[in-house]
Design a protein around this motif. Structure first.
Motif, mmCIF file in Angstrom:
data_model
loop_
_atom_site.group_PDB
_atom_site.id
_atom_site.type_symbol
_atom_site.label_atom_id
_atom_site.label_comp_id
_atom_site.label_asym_id
_atom_site.label_seq_id
_atom_site.Cartn_x
_atom_site.Cartn_y
_atom_site.Cartn_z
ATOM 1 N N ALA A 80 63.617 39.701 -17.921
ATOM 2 C CA ALA A 80 64.347 40.797 -17.309
ATOM 3 C C ALA A 80 64.646 41.860 -18.330
ATOM 4 N N ALA A 81 65.038 43.050 -17.826
ATOM 5 C CA ALA A 81 65.334 44.189 -18.696
ATOM 6 C C ALA A 81 66.688 44.014 -19.344
ATOM 7 N N GLY A 82 66.861 44.660 -20.508
ATOM 8 C CA GLY A 82 68.119 44.570 -21.240
ATOM 9 C C GLY A 82 69.147 45.557 -20.760
ATOM 10 N N ALA A 83 70.292 45.536 -21.357
ATOM 11 C CA ALA A 83 71.390 46.415 -20.964
ATOM 12 C C ALA A 83 71.370 47.687 -21.777
ATOM 13 N N ILE A 84 72.170 48.665 -21.339
ATOM 14 C CA ILE A 84 72.247 49.968 -22.004
ATOM 15 C C ILE A 84 73.388 49.965 -23.029
ATOM 16 N N VAL A 120 67.674 57.827 -27.526
ATOM 17 C CA VAL A 120 66.256 58.060 -27.823
ATOM 18 C C VAL A 120 65.475 57.190 -26.846
ATOM 19 N N ALA A 121 64.871 57.850 -25.865
ATOM 20 C CA ALA A 121 64.152 57.128 -24.808
ATOM 21 C C ALA A 121 62.655 57.409 -24.928
ATOM 22 N N HIS A 138 65.790 53.152 -26.182
ATOM 23 C CA HIS A 138 65.456 52.395 -24.967
ATOM 24 C C HIS A 138 64.149 52.903 -24.371
ATOM 25 N N ALA A 139 63.416 51.992 -23.788
ATOM 26 C CA ALA A 139 62.287 52.395 -22.954
ATOM 27 C C ALA A 139 62.841 52.947 -21.639
ATOM 28 N N VAL A 140 62.241 54.016 -21.142
ATOM 29 C CA VAL A 140 62.745 54.570 -19.879
ATOM 30 C C VAL A 140 62.579 53.561 -18.743
#
Length: 868
Positions: A410-414, A421-422, A451-453
């Motif tokens: 799963a994706a990580g948190a913000i 920087v995306a 982060h990756a968008v």
């Protein structure tokens, strides 16, 4: 490079029930009806073909019977013709007389049927002498043929529903065949109506079967609908009702009188046809055929059906009812009939083609004769498919049990930091630049969050005051796979971002029409949402470090330090390899030649899905031609080489431009842009293997493909470098993997499959498309071995020119299995042509899984693409 793609036969997994699609159901119905009803339809087709030109064949076999030399003498009247027959056959009753206005055409007289007969004898009479013409040789044979065609020798009442059912079967075959062959480019008439004569084997059979079926489709629809009208009384009654026509019930055959055959007690006097004929000729000028029917009962009228010389078709008949004394009781001109009644008269002319004159009859003849051809080609295709299915089942019998897969991530948190920087990356370049950007900010004491968008939603932007986007474009200006969901949500979201200051570093390749398309679109959208640009977008063409330096300078507004130099790992060294082997994989294919190219030499390790950049070179004759036109000396020394060698690796200047010396020429030369290819091998294979499609254009062979597949001889030095391809990297878990591709896209998939086999991971599914099974079964031995060893429990090879559709069609057919694999955590890889296959697969996935699910899978890294 653009490549065509195709499909192959599907064998369902032995452990899972795959429900048939609508197309599959129609296919099964098509071949089942074809191999059952098709044999009888051959009989109906051949007999129908014989009946189309029945009259002409009878005339050819019986010269001088139906047509005699025209004479300068009056033709006999109906009364004279009937009397001549009564004199020759006094024991039989005359029931009808047919006269023709065409000079020299014999009259035809019908007699009442004898006991046990369905219909009476027909006699031809000389139109001038009144003599009885010889019997028509072959007429009984044609009557038998017609009996076979209409009722299959089963009798009228039994045969009618049988032939009617067969007619409906033919209609089903025609329409299902149209549905099954519906091409992607349906607006191109050549696709529908032309056959590629270069096709061979099964491909040619399928093309012949489908294209000929398209040509004959209209004829078969006419055959079947008109045949059903006559075969089923309910259909006929219904159609007649729609047309407003009520038919009289069919008369039962007259019972014979006792005594001699045809004998009558108290035989009444024969009707005198002269008064009726005089009345008819007065009211029917310009007639070409008159059919008089009558009885010998006193007072019964004479019924006349006649055809005008300008009639639109042979059944456009008018009618009169005339009393024996010549009084006109009823006159029904064809033009006065209702539209429905006129439409009913076209049914028979349409059925045999006479409605369209001689061309229509020829068309119906050819369509009838084609039925045996469809049966033969259909049987051949069916039997070949059965053989292939048996072979596939034999291979499947050796498969091991499929291992249960593990789940996905799963994706990580913000994180909450001042500067975001995306990055939106496909090959990893944008991610590396984003990390260098964040490092420059942190080096100056500015916190940065990378982060990756793919892990973001538009609402996350509200948590930042500054945001830096490093955005790659993929294909023709599209967002990278992982960024598609974010891009869609941002385009749809009405949120306002007046507090956000942002900048965009757009990565692209100016060789594409939509250069930096996603980066530009992202910049425009952020501005439309109220964001403020920190500085104008910086565009990087194919990794241009000068543009990256401008980005570094612009970041000074945020207090960032200069960007550090790119790590050596990002710029793999160029190496020299030797082209040791080149093998043509698809001899005879309709597509461009596809070669397996083997490059031997020292190379660092690489992961499956990696890319290789090749320094292309001009062919020697191209360089020599340029030198000849400019007068330059190719052997002139330039550094450690020659001018000719430097030209071979450079963009050739305009030959009309004068150069004072070789050095001046060398100073303006720009190196050729390298070409990228997917690596089809693993380091353990001992060489870099490529699958290269030979590209042709107006100027000849493509630059890089021509160099690798034609101009560079074995033993030639080839310079290249390996590149990581993070967006197409292998998954580091024993989860199911689905590999989808076409053409030379098999290269990227083959490396993955070899790695999976080496690791003992068996849950693999390959869907691969090409043109023709006979010529384009790429790496067939390797794929069969993997299937036999249990490493490819699902193998779908789809060949489009063999009529099997395309990869995306097969994917839709196997939708239930796809959903099951995705639910088990499968990762999906797509490699091949961007135009056509990749878009078609995207559409199929969206239809089967839902657009939101597809975008989430891409954002999670479970859909990985390498398309071009």
């Amino acid at each position: 490079m653009k490549r065509d793609f195709l499909p192959a036969s599907v064998t369902p997994a032995p452990s899972r029930l795959v429900l048939p699609t609508w197309k599959g159901v129609w296919f099964q119905l098509h071949w089942f009806i074809g191999i059952t009803a098709g044999t009888v339809l051959i009989v109906i087709g051949l007999t129908g073909a014989l009946l189309v030109f029945k009259d002409e064949m009878l005339d050819l076999a019986n010269p001088g019977v139906r047509h005699v030399p025209a004479q300068n003498a009056p033709v006999l009247t109906p009364q004279q013709v009937a009397q001549a027959v009564r004199t020759a056959h006094p024991e039989q009753r005359v029931t009808s007389v047919i006269l023709y206005a065409e000079p020299g055409t014999a009259a035809r007289v019908g007699l009442a049927p004898l006991p046990g007969q369905q219909r009476g004898e027909s006699i031809h009479v000389h139109p001038y002498a009144g003599t009885i013409q010889p019997e028509m040789a072959g007429e009984p044979a044609f009557e038998w043929i017609e009996f076979l065609h209409r009722w299959l020798l089963l009798g009228r009442e039994t045969g009618k529903p049988v032939t009617g059912t067969l007619a409906l079967c033919l209609l089903g075959l025609a329409l299902s065949g149209l549905y099954l062959r519906w091409p992607r480019n349906a607006g191109n008439w050549r696709t529908w109506l032309t056959i590629d004569t270069r096709l061979k084997g099964r491909s040619f059979l399928w093309a012949l079967h489908s294209v000929a079926g398209t040509w004959a489709l209209v004829a078969y629809v006419i055959f079947t609908l008109t045949g059903a009208y006559w075969a089923f009384d309910a259909v006929r009654t219904t159609v007649d009702g729609w047309a407003g026509v009520k038919r009289a019930p069919r008369e039962a055959p007259a019972k014979p009188m006792a005594g001699a055959p045809g004998a009558r007690k108290n035989k009444p006097a024969a009707v005198d046809l002269a008064p009726a004929w005089n009345t008819f000729t007065q009211h029917a000028p310009g007639w070409q055929m008159a059919f008089l029917r009558f009885t010998d009962k006193p007072g019964d009228p004479v019924q006349v059906a006649w055809l005008a010389a300008d009639a639109p078709h042979p059944r456009a008949r008018s009618a009169m009812t005339i009393a024996p004394d010549g009084t006109l009781a009823k006159n029904e001109p064809y033009a006065d009939k209702s539209a429905g009644a006129r439409a009913l008269t076209t049914i028979y002319p349409l059925h045999i083609g006479t409605y369209f004159g001689l061309p229509g009859r020829i068309a119906m003849l050819l369509a009838s004769l084609a039925l045996p051809g469809f049966a033969v080609t259909g049987w051949m295709l069916y039997l070949k498919r059965r053989r292939q299915a048996r072979a596939a089942r034999a291979e499947r019998a050796a498969l091991a049990a499929v291992m249960a897969p593990a789940g996905g991530g799963a994706a990580g948190a913000i994180g909450a930091t001042p500067t975001l920087v995306a990055y939106a990356s496909q090959t990893g370049q944008a991610e590396r630049l984003a990390l260098r950007t964040a490092a420059a900010l942190r080096a100056a004491g500015t916190p940065a969050d990378v982060h990756a968008v793919a892990t973001l939603v538009p609402e996350d932007l509200a948590r930042y005051h500054e945001a830096l986007f490093v955005a790659s474009s993929y294909g023709e200006g599209e967002p990278p796979d992982g960024a598609r969901r974010f891009a869609r949500l941002l385009a749809e979201n009405p949120l306002r971002l007046p507090h956000l200051r942002y900048a965009v570093l757009a990565l692209g390749d100016s060789a594409y029409a939509q250069y930096c398309g996603f980066g530009r679109a992202l910049d425009d959208r952020l501005a439309a949402l109220g964001g403020t640009r920190l500085f104008a977008p910086v565009e990087v063409d194919n990794g241009d470090e000068a543009a990256v330096a401008r980005w570094s300078s612009a970041l000074a507004c945020l207090g960032a330090a200069p960007l550090a130099a790119a790590p050596a790992a990002e710029t793999a060294p160029w190496r020299s390899w030797t082209l040791t082997q080149r093998t043509l994989l698809n001899p005879g294919s309709l597509g461009g030649p596809l070669f397996e190219v083997r490059l031997q030499g020292r190379a660092a390790g690489w992961l499956p899905g990696a890319l290789v950049e090749i320094e292309a070179r001009h062919a020697e004759d191209v360089v020599q031609d340029w030198l000849a036109r400019t007068g330059m000396d190719g052997d002139a020394a330039i550094g450690d080489g020659t001018l000719a060698g430097l030209l071979a690796a450079s963009e050739l200047p305009d030959a009309s431009h004068p150069f004072a010396s070789a050095g001046e020429c060398a100073a303006v030369l720009k190196p050729l842009a390298p070409r990228r290819y997917s690596v089809a091998s693993l380091p353990a294979d001992g060489a870099v293997e490529l699958l290269v499609r030979q590209v042709h254009h107006e100027q000849g062979l493509g630059l890089a493909s021509g160099w690798l597949t034609a101009h560079a001889m074995p033993g030639t030095e080839v310079r290249g470098r390996l590149l990581a391809n993070p967006g197409f990297a292998p998954v580091d878990a024993d989860v199911p993997c689905i590999y989808i591709g076409n053409g030379s896209g098999l290269a990227g998939l083959r490396g993955h499959l070899r790695a999976r086999v080496a690791a003992g991971r068996r849950r693999n599914w390959l869907l691969f498309g090409e043109r023709q099974r006979a010529f384009d079964s790429l790496c067939a031995g390797e794929l069969r071995q993997w299937a036999a060893d249990g490493f490819l429990p699902e193998l779908d090879l789809v060949f489009s020119r063999d009529g099997e559709g395309y990869v995306q069609d097969r994917l839709r057919e196997r939708g239930e299995l796809l959903r099951a694999w995705i639910a088990d955590g499968a990762v999906l890889y797509v490699c091949g042509s961007l135009q056509g296959m990749a878009g078609g697969v995207d559409a199929a996935l969206a239809r089967l899984l839902g657009r939101d699910t597809v975008e989430l899978l891409a954002a999670e890294g479970r859909i990985r693409r390498d398309v071009y």
